[in-house]
Design a protein around this motif. Structure first.
Motif, PDB file in Angstrom:
ATOM      1  N   ASN A  97       0.813  -1.216   0.000  1.00 44.18           N
ATOM      2  CA  ASN A  97       0.000   0.000   0.000  1.00 44.18           C
ATOM      3  C   ASN A  97       0.850   1.271   0.000  1.00 44.18           C
ATOM      4  OD1 ASN A  97      -2.371  -1.470  -0.012  1.00 44.18           O
ATOM      5  ND2 ASN A  97      -2.701  -1.324   2.199  1.00 44.18           N
ATOM      6  N   PHE A  98       2.018   1.215   0.651  1.00 44.31           N
ATOM      7  CA  PHE A  98       2.841   2.418   0.762  1.00 44.31           C
ATOM      8  C   PHE A  98       4.040   2.407  -0.190  1.00 44.31           C
ATOM      9  CE2 PHE A  98       0.770   3.102   4.966  1.00 44.31           C
ATOM     10  CZ  PHE A  98       0.392   4.419   4.762  1.00 44.31           C
ATOM     11  N   ALA A  99       4.126   1.424  -1.065  1.00 45.61           N
ATOM     12  CA  ALA A  99       5.233   1.396  -2.024  1.00 45.61           C
ATOM     13  C   ALA A  99       5.214   2.677  -2.855  1.00 45.61           C
ATOM     14  CB  ALA A  99       5.105   0.169  -2.933  1.00 45.61           C
ATOM     15  N   GLY A 100       6.317   3.371  -2.875  1.00 39.25           N
ATOM     16  CA  GLY A 100       6.405   4.610  -3.638  1.00 39.25           C
ATOM     17  C   GLY A 100       5.953   5.847  -2.899  1.00 39.25           C
ATOM     18  N   HIS A 101       5.545   5.704  -1.650  1.00 38.71           N
ATOM     19  CA  HIS A 101       5.092   6.868  -0.886  1.00 38.71           C
ATOM     20  C   HIS A 101       6.270   7.809  -0.605  1.00 38.71           C
ATOM     21  CE1 HIS A 101       3.377   9.250   2.415  1.00 38.71           C
ATOM     22  NE2 HIS A 101       2.186   8.869   1.966  1.00 38.71           N
ATOM     23  N   PRO A 102       6.028   9.115  -0.609  1.00 38.42           N
ATOM     24  CA  PRO A 102       7.148  10.053  -0.439  1.00 38.42           C
ATOM     25  C   PRO A 102       7.812  10.028   0.926  1.00 38.42           C
ATOM     26  CG  PRO A 102       5.040  11.230  -0.544  1.00 38.42           C
ATOM     27  CD  PRO A 102       4.767   9.806  -0.938  1.00 38.42           C
ATOM     28  N   TYR A 103       7.101   9.618   1.994  1.00 36.51           N
ATOM     29  CA  TYR A 103       7.770   9.671   3.303  1.00 36.51           C
ATOM     30  C   TYR A 103       7.367   8.548   4.258  1.00 36.51           C
ATOM     31  CZ  TYR A 103       3.429  12.053   4.754  1.00 36.51           C
ATOM     32  OH  TYR A 103       2.116  12.380   4.997  1.00 36.51           O
ATOM     33  N   VAL A 104       6.673   7.534   3.803  1.00 40.44           N
ATOM     34  CA  VAL A 104       6.324   6.400   4.671  1.00 40.44           C
ATOM     35  C   VAL A 104       7.076   5.161   4.192  1.00 40.44           C
ATOM     36  CG1 VAL A 104       4.496   4.883   5.506  1.00 40.44           C
ATOM     37  CG2 VAL A 104       4.040   7.325   5.201  1.00 40.44           C
ATOM     38  N   ARG A 105       7.720   4.478   5.111  1.00 38.53           N
ATOM     39  CA  ARG A 105       8.485   3.281   4.790  1.00 38.53           C
ATOM     40  C   ARG A 105       7.986   2.105   5.632  1.00 38.53           C
ATOM     41  NH1 ARG A 105       9.124   6.249   1.468  1.00 38.53           N
ATOM     42  NH2 ARG A 105      10.937   7.505   0.873  1.00 38.53           N
ATOM     43  N   THR A 124      -4.618   8.024   6.224  1.00 37.12           N
ATOM     44  CA  THR A 124      -4.536   7.412   4.890  1.00 37.12           C
ATOM     45  C   THR A 124      -4.834   5.926   4.974  1.00 37.12           C
ATOM     46  OG1 THR A 124      -2.937   9.036   4.068  1.00 37.12           O
ATOM     47  CG2 THR A 124      -2.976   6.903   2.966  1.00 37.12           C
ATOM     48  N   MET A 125      -4.292   5.260   5.987  1.00 34.91           N
ATOM     49  CA  MET A 125      -4.539   3.824   6.135  1.00 34.91           C
ATOM     50  C   MET A 125      -6.010   3.546   6.411  1.00 34.91           C
ATOM     51  SD  MET A 125      -1.197   2.193   8.031  1.00 34.91           S
ATOM     52  CE  MET A 125      -0.887   3.436   9.280  1.00 34.91           C
ATOM     53  N   LEU A 126      -6.617   4.357   7.271  1.00 34.46           N
ATOM     54  CA  LEU A 126      -8.016   4.114   7.621  1.00 34.46           C
ATOM     55  C   LEU A 126      -8.968   4.484   6.489  1.00 34.46           C
ATOM     56  CD1 LEU A 126      -8.212   5.325  11.330  1.00 34.46           C
ATOM     57  CD2 LEU A 126      -8.626   3.004  10.513  1.00 34.46           C
ATOM     58  N   HIS A 172      -6.806   3.139   2.473  1.00 31.91           N
ATOM     59  CA  HIS A 172      -6.385   1.761   2.257  1.00 31.91           C
ATOM     60  C   HIS A 172      -7.335   0.749   2.876  1.00 31.91           C
ATOM     61  CE1 HIS A 172      -1.970   3.413   2.041  1.00 31.91           C
ATOM     62  NE2 HIS A 172      -2.720   3.792   1.026  1.00 31.91           N
ATOM     63  N   GLY A 173      -7.967   1.121   3.989  1.00 32.01           N
ATOM     64  CA  GLY A 173      -8.838   0.167   4.669  1.00 32.01           C
ATOM     65  C   GLY A 173      -8.085  -0.844   5.506  1.00 32.01           C
ATOM     66  N   VAL A 174      -6.769  -0.724   5.582  1.00 34.20           N
ATOM     67  CA  VAL A 174      -5.943  -1.574   6.449  1.00 34.20           C
ATOM     68  C   VAL A 174      -5.009  -0.638   7.196  1.00 34.20           C
ATOM     69  CG1 VAL A 174      -4.259  -3.434   6.586  1.00 34.20           C
ATOM     70  CG2 VAL A 174      -6.031  -3.487   4.830  1.00 34.20           C
ATOM     71  N   ALA A 175      -5.190  -0.547   8.514  1.00 38.48           N
ATOM     72  CA  ALA A 175      -4.443   0.439   9.292  1.00 38.48           C
ATOM     73  C   ALA A 175      -3.636  -0.225  10.394  1.00 38.48           C
ATOM     74  CB  ALA A 175      -5.401   1.466   9.904  1.00 38.48           C
ATOM     75  N   HIS A 176      -2.487   0.347  10.662  1.00 38.36           N
ATOM     76  CA  HIS A 176      -1.700  -0.037  11.835  1.00 38.36           C
ATOM     77  C   HIS A 176      -2.592   0.194  13.052  1.00 38.36           C
ATOM     78  CE1 HIS A 176       1.479  -0.349  14.736  1.00 38.36           C
ATOM     79  NE2 HIS A 176       2.409  -0.474  13.802  1.00 38.36           N
ATOM     80  N   GLY A 177      -2.807  -0.839  13.834  1.00 39.21           N
ATOM     81  CA  GLY A 177      -3.748  -0.722  14.937  1.00 39.21           C
ATOM     82  C   GLY A 177      -3.132  -0.293  16.250  1.00 39.21           C
ATOM     83  N   ASP A 178      -1.818  -0.074  16.254  1.00 46.44           N
ATOM     84  CA  ASP A 178      -1.141   0.197  17.530  1.00 46.44           C
ATOM     85  C   ASP A 178      -0.004   1.204  17.321  1.00 46.44           C
ATOM     86  OD1 ASP A 178      -0.696  -0.125  20.217  1.00 46.44           O
ATOM     87  OD2 ASP A 178       0.509  -1.944  20.014  1.00 46.44           O
ATOM     88  N   PRO A 179      -0.329   2.419  16.833  1.00 43.43           N
ATOM     89  CA  PRO A 179       0.719   3.373  16.455  1.00 43.43           C
ATOM     90  C   PRO A 179       1.295   4.151  17.629  1.00 43.43           C
ATOM     91  CG  PRO A 179      -1.428   4.318  15.959  1.00 43.43           C
ATOM     92  CD  PRO A 179      -1.684   2.932  16.497  1.00 43.43           C
ATOM     93  N   HIS A 180       1.873   3.444  18.603  1.00 42.27           N
ATOM     94  CA  HIS A 180       2.516   4.137  19.715  1.00 42.27           C
ATOM     95  C   HIS A 180       3.999   4.347  19.382  1.00 42.27           C
ATOM     96  CE1 HIS A 180       4.617   0.556  21.124  1.00 42.27           C
ATOM     97  NE2 HIS A 180       3.485  -0.125  21.137  1.00 42.27           N
ATOM     98  N   PRO A 181       4.727   5.156  20.147  1.00 42.58           N
ATOM     99  CA  PRO A 181       6.107   5.510  19.803  1.00 42.58           C
ATOM    100  C   PRO A 181       7.046   4.325  19.660  1.00 42.58           C
ATOM    101  CG  PRO A 181       5.254   7.019  21.454  1.00 42.58           C
ATOM    102  CD  PRO A 181       4.231   5.940  21.311  1.00 42.58           C
ATOM    103  N   MET A 189      -8.008   3.988  -6.922  1.00 42.03           N
ATOM    104  CA  MET A 189      -8.835   5.070  -6.395  1.00 42.03           C
ATOM    105  C   MET A 189      -8.498   5.379  -4.939  1.00 42.03           C
ATOM    106  SD  MET A 189     -10.801   6.365  -8.686  1.00 42.03           S
ATOM    107  CE  MET A 189      -9.326   6.210  -9.700  1.00 42.03           C
ATOM    108  N   ALA A 190      -8.129   4.361  -4.170  1.00 43.60           N
ATOM    109  CA  ALA A 190      -7.831   4.568  -2.752  1.00 43.60           C
ATOM    110  C   ALA A 190      -6.576   5.412  -2.606  1.00 43.60           C
ATOM    111  CB  ALA A 190      -7.644   3.220  -2.049  1.00 43.60           C
ATOM    112  N   GLY A 191      -6.722   6.577  -2.078  1.00 44.69           N
ATOM    113  CA  GLY A 191      -5.590   7.470  -1.904  1.00 44.69           C
ATOM    114  C   GLY A 191      -5.419   8.467  -3.018  1.00 44.69           C
TER     115      GLY A 191
END
Length: 872
Positions: free
Chosen positions: A199-207, A254-256, A259-268, A811-813
């Motif tokens: 989903n994030f392949a090619g994104h400018p700042y998400v790896r 963006t994920m929610l 993409h419809g698939v989101a990291h569910g635990d985005p803590h530090p 279409m997503a994104g």
């Protein structure tokens, strides 16, 4: 605390009680640090589920004391871990091989340790640096014991406490328990991580780290090692905290939403930063997955909130995310009023002091009053929002959560914000005053859904054209534009081409003939049949929509079956059938789409009688095998203009399946017919359909359509000369203007010119490639995420980091607002493209025209970047 053992829950509770007694004996106010230490010890001793709670608490500096936050942060990546001996044994057990046979180097001291797993740095035999995530011994069993104990407590509470029963406590706990159990399943986590990676392949700042698939077991996961700054040390990142926080929020949204698939635990502990501010997403033990319907609901709800349409927002929220709606019957008015009051309070009155906790608390109170509750999915979304807000607030204590959310929602809506509209109002009032006056005049008497009042994407600043010649149009204000619309496709030779003008003039002079036999009609049909491989007969009509309607009817009559198969995102005209799953509303699993109406007013039986597949998904074709005997036909765009892609392997497989099952295959070449090459896209891939739908180019700029193909299918509408047999065995086709001499003479002139000048296609393809490369370079050098697909003079441009893939992924994104705005910026620089539509070249476009387009695009994207259309 590195080797602190996991102790029974009773021991942890005993520690907590002991501390409570000591505080009663010594009731002083300066024990915050001791409190924090005791809370940390209790959570660690209680086990991974409670440690996960502590991780969440550590992001809520607005809710818990600072000393607690500081202490609990250690749970995010510095929790207890196994010793060296146990670690080596566990890795070798999972890999079923000695450590040194897989790794050249392996550091037994973890670089991070959370509630469930610990992560080690290693190097494979081939030298690749990897991170090895290992589930700690005993953790899955510990999770299971605690969940059983907690489950008993929830079930007991549900029997004794009405509020727990009303909240459907047992079912909700079961959902949460599933999330916790899945955290210890590395095979499942690897699957999720690979999906987010794509989903994030090619994104400018998400790896996202790439999974090493051969090193995945139930309790071990190896992945690309990514160097970065820990989330708790974000002050080391060379970027303003406010910008870094916005990036975090934008990524989660963006994920929610997209993409419809989101990291569910985005803590530090689960996010690293590069020195320049890139986000590195780690740990997919918990993910939140939303269906297409839930994504639509979430986006439509928040979009209504941004427009302060509170009752609309309340209706959408209730429809998509509230269970127990039957309890609202007879009380809808009061319920809506209370929910509207909550929405208005949080999204408007105190939006600059946004609190996710307060918002969910107040909505929950309204739902409880009426015996309703959140859906399970929205509960998961709530947890993600809470964690995201907590971390973002740590990065930037002054962050305006709702303002950023509003910008995000605004970017992915098709309509302009007030600020952008005000800017364009001023610019176009000066540039096209005559067109704007004509727009206002037309609005009083005309509904023009093709070019002004377009479904989903209306034109705010439509042009009204006075003259069109070659590759340019001139508006009523005298402004000249290089035209890339081509009337949505018909004008492949440009406007007012001599061969077309002469043909129309001579036909008009001879007197236009319709509904009576005429020679141009026969000549035109001969050209159509001769041009397409294997074609035997032609049936003329007045548009691509009519062609699709007629072809599907012929196939239904031939097969005596009703079910039609089409592909998601493919548009076959504005009929109920042609629009099923064709726009930006999808439903069902991505790999097994379900049909959904393309418009209000569509007949439900028609929608239900449609099967939807994904273009390019060969495996998906086998879904049809079991119901092949019920199918009337399969209709597909062989080269979808929305993506400008051509999949030879897939079309070959589709042809083979249809032949095997005896199901007619229809190619919709209304756009691609005679544009990509003289014989259409089918000639490029050497795949022959049973019927071909044609339109646009074949009319020479006049309204025209055709169905061309197998004689036995086309002749399903030819009379048997027995009226009773006709009714029993034939299908009706008609159209007063079908085959009129004016259109047929113009269309024949275009086809002959294209047939006799094959060099035109070579030149068009060369121009297409040259312009495509120039557009790509303009966005690449500015770091603007943009995908440009181009083939056969058809261009598909999409401001997104995502590759084409299946249609809904494309279409997503997609930044709809930027794509529409591009059309207006380009008009400021002398180029006309339609809002959010494929654009096209013609043989009339010169090198000078292409230079104007390239310069206009370069200036436009630069201005759009300055105006904030792209998140950086």
């Amino acid at each position: 605390m590195a080797n602190l053992p996991l102790k029974p829950l009773t021991h942890a509770l005993g520690s907590a009680v002991g501390y409570g007694v000591s505080r009663l004996r010594r009731p002083r106010a300066d024990h915050r640090e001791e409190e924090a230490r005791r809370v940390l010890e209790c959570l660690v001793e209680a086990g991974p589920i409670y440690m996960k709670l502590g991780q969440l608490m550590a992001t809520r500096s607005d809710l818990v004391p600072a000393e607690w936050v500081e202490s609990l942060r250690t749970l995010q990546d510095d929790g207890p871990h196994m010793d060296e001996v146990a670690t080596r044994a566990a890795v070798e057990r999972e890999l079923r091989a000695p450590l040194n046979s897989v790794f050249r180097e392996f550091d037994p001291t973890p670089v991070a340790s959370g509630s469930v797993a610990q992560v080690h740095r290693a190097r494979l035999i081939d030298g690749q640096e990897v991170a090895v995530k290992l589930v700690k011994d005993g953790v899955p069993e510990h999770i299971e014991r605690n969940l059983r104990l907690m489950g008993r407590g929830v079930r007991a509470a549900e029997r004794l406490v009405p509020a727990v029963a009303a909240a459907d406590g047992t079912r909700r706990f079961t959902e949460v328990a599933h999330l916790f159990r899945s955290q210890a399943d590395m095979i499942l986590e690897a699957t999720r991580q690979k999906q987010v990676y794509r989903n994030f392949a090619g994104h400018p700042y998400v790896r996202v780290p790439r999974v090493v698939p051969e090193l995945v077991t139930p309790r071990l996961l190896a992945m690309e090692y990514m160097h970065g700054i820990r989330g708790n040390e974000a002050h080391r990142v060379d970027m303003e905290p406010a910008r870094l926080a916005r990036r975090l929020q934008d990524t989660i949204y963006t994920m929610l939403y997209m993409h419809g698939v989101a990291h569910g635990d985005p803590h530090p502990g689960n996010i690293l930063f590069s020195e320049s501010g890139e986000l590195i997403l780690l740990d997919y033990g918990i993910t939140v997955e939303l269906t297409e319907d839930e994504k639509w609901g979430l986006s439509s709800f928040y979009y209504a909130c941004t427009r302060k349409e509170w009752e609309v927002a309340a209706r959408r929220f209730t429809e998509h995310f509230v269970e127990g709606r039957e309890r609202l019957r007879g009380r809808e008015k009061e319920y809506t009023a209370e929910l509207v009051a909550v929405l208005e309070h949080h999204f408007d009155l105190v939006s600059d002091r946004w609190s996710t906790v307060g918002y969910f608390r107040d909505v929950s109170a309204v739902l409880r009053t009426y015996g309703a509750r959140y859906t399970t999915s929205f509960t998961k979304v709530e947890l993600v929002f809470l964690s995201c807000e907590g971390f973002a607030s740590q990065l930037d204590p002054d962050i305006d959560i709702w303002r950023n959310a509003r910008k995000f929602t605004d970017r992915y809506s098709p309509y302009m914000s007030r600020e952008i509209r005000a800017r364009f109002d001023e610019r176009f009032a000066e540039q096209i005053p005559g067109s704007l006056r004509m727009r206002d005049r037309a609005d009083r008497v005309l509904v023009a859904p093709t070019h002004m009042h377009r479904y989903f994407f209306p034109s705010t600043y439509p042009l009204f054209v006075r003259e069109a010649r070659a590759g340019r149009v001139t508006d009523v204000d005298g402004n000249e534009y290089v035209d890339l619309s081509g009337g949505y496709g018909p004008h492949i030779l440009g406007y007012a081409h001599p061969v077309v003008t002469e043909a129309i003039t001579s036909a008009a002079t001879a007197g236009p003939v319709n509904a009576i036999g005429n020679e141009p009609e026969v000549e035109f049909a001969e050209l159509l049949v001769d041009s397409l491989p294997g074609a035997e007969r032609a049936l003329l009509c007045n548009s691509g929509t009519e062609a699709a309607l007629t072809a599907i009817r012929l196939c239904r009559a031939h097969r005596r079956r009703d079910t039609v198969v089409k592909f998601e995102g493919h548009y076959h005209g504005f009929s109920d059938q042609g629009m099923v799953s064709s726009w930006f509303r999808f439903t069902g699993d991505k790999h097994a789409p379900e049909p959904i109406a393309g418009s209000l007013g569509s007949q439900r039986a028609v929608v239900k009688g449609t099967r939807v597949l994904q273009y390019g998904d060969i495996g998906g074709l086998d879904r049809l095998r079991a119901e092949a005997d019920d199918l009337a036909c399969v209709v597909v765009e062989p080269l979808p203009s929305s993506t400008a892609t051509l999949d030879r392997e897939f079309l070959t497989a589709l042809r083979e399946r249809c032949t095997e099952w005896g199901v007619p295959l229809i190619f919709d070449e209304v756009v691609t017919g005679y544009r990509v090459t003289y014989g259409g896209a089918q000639s490029l891939v050497d795949v022959q359909p049973d019927l071909t739908l044609l339109g646009k180019i074949i009319g020479g700029g006049l309204a025209c359509g055709a169905v061309v193909g197998r004689a036995d299918l086309v002749e399903m509408c030819r009379s048997t000369e027995d009226p009773f047999l006709d009714y029993e065995q034939r299908a009706f086709a008609g159209g007063t203007l079908s085959g009129n001499s004016l259109t047929c003479r113009a269309g024949a002139a275009v086809l002959r010119h294209l047939r006799d000048n094959p060099h035109l296609y070579r030149e068009l393809e060369e121009k297409t490639e040259r312009l495509r490369d120039e557009l790509i370079e303009s966005t690449r050098k500015r770091g603007i995420p943009c995908r440009v697909g181009a083939r056969g003079a058809i261009f598909s441009l999409n401001f997104s980091h995502r590759s084409a893939g299946v249609y809904r992924d494309r279409m997503a994104g997609s930044n709809f607002k930027a794509t529409i705005a591009l059309a207006y910026y380009m008009r400021r620089h002398g180029v006309y493209i339609p809002e959010l539509h494929s654009f096209l070249l013609s043989t009339a476009h010169t090198d000078d025209d292409l230079a104007v387009v390239g310069k206009a695009f370069d200036l436009s994207v630069a201005e759009m970047a300055d105006d904030g259309f792209f998140v950086t």
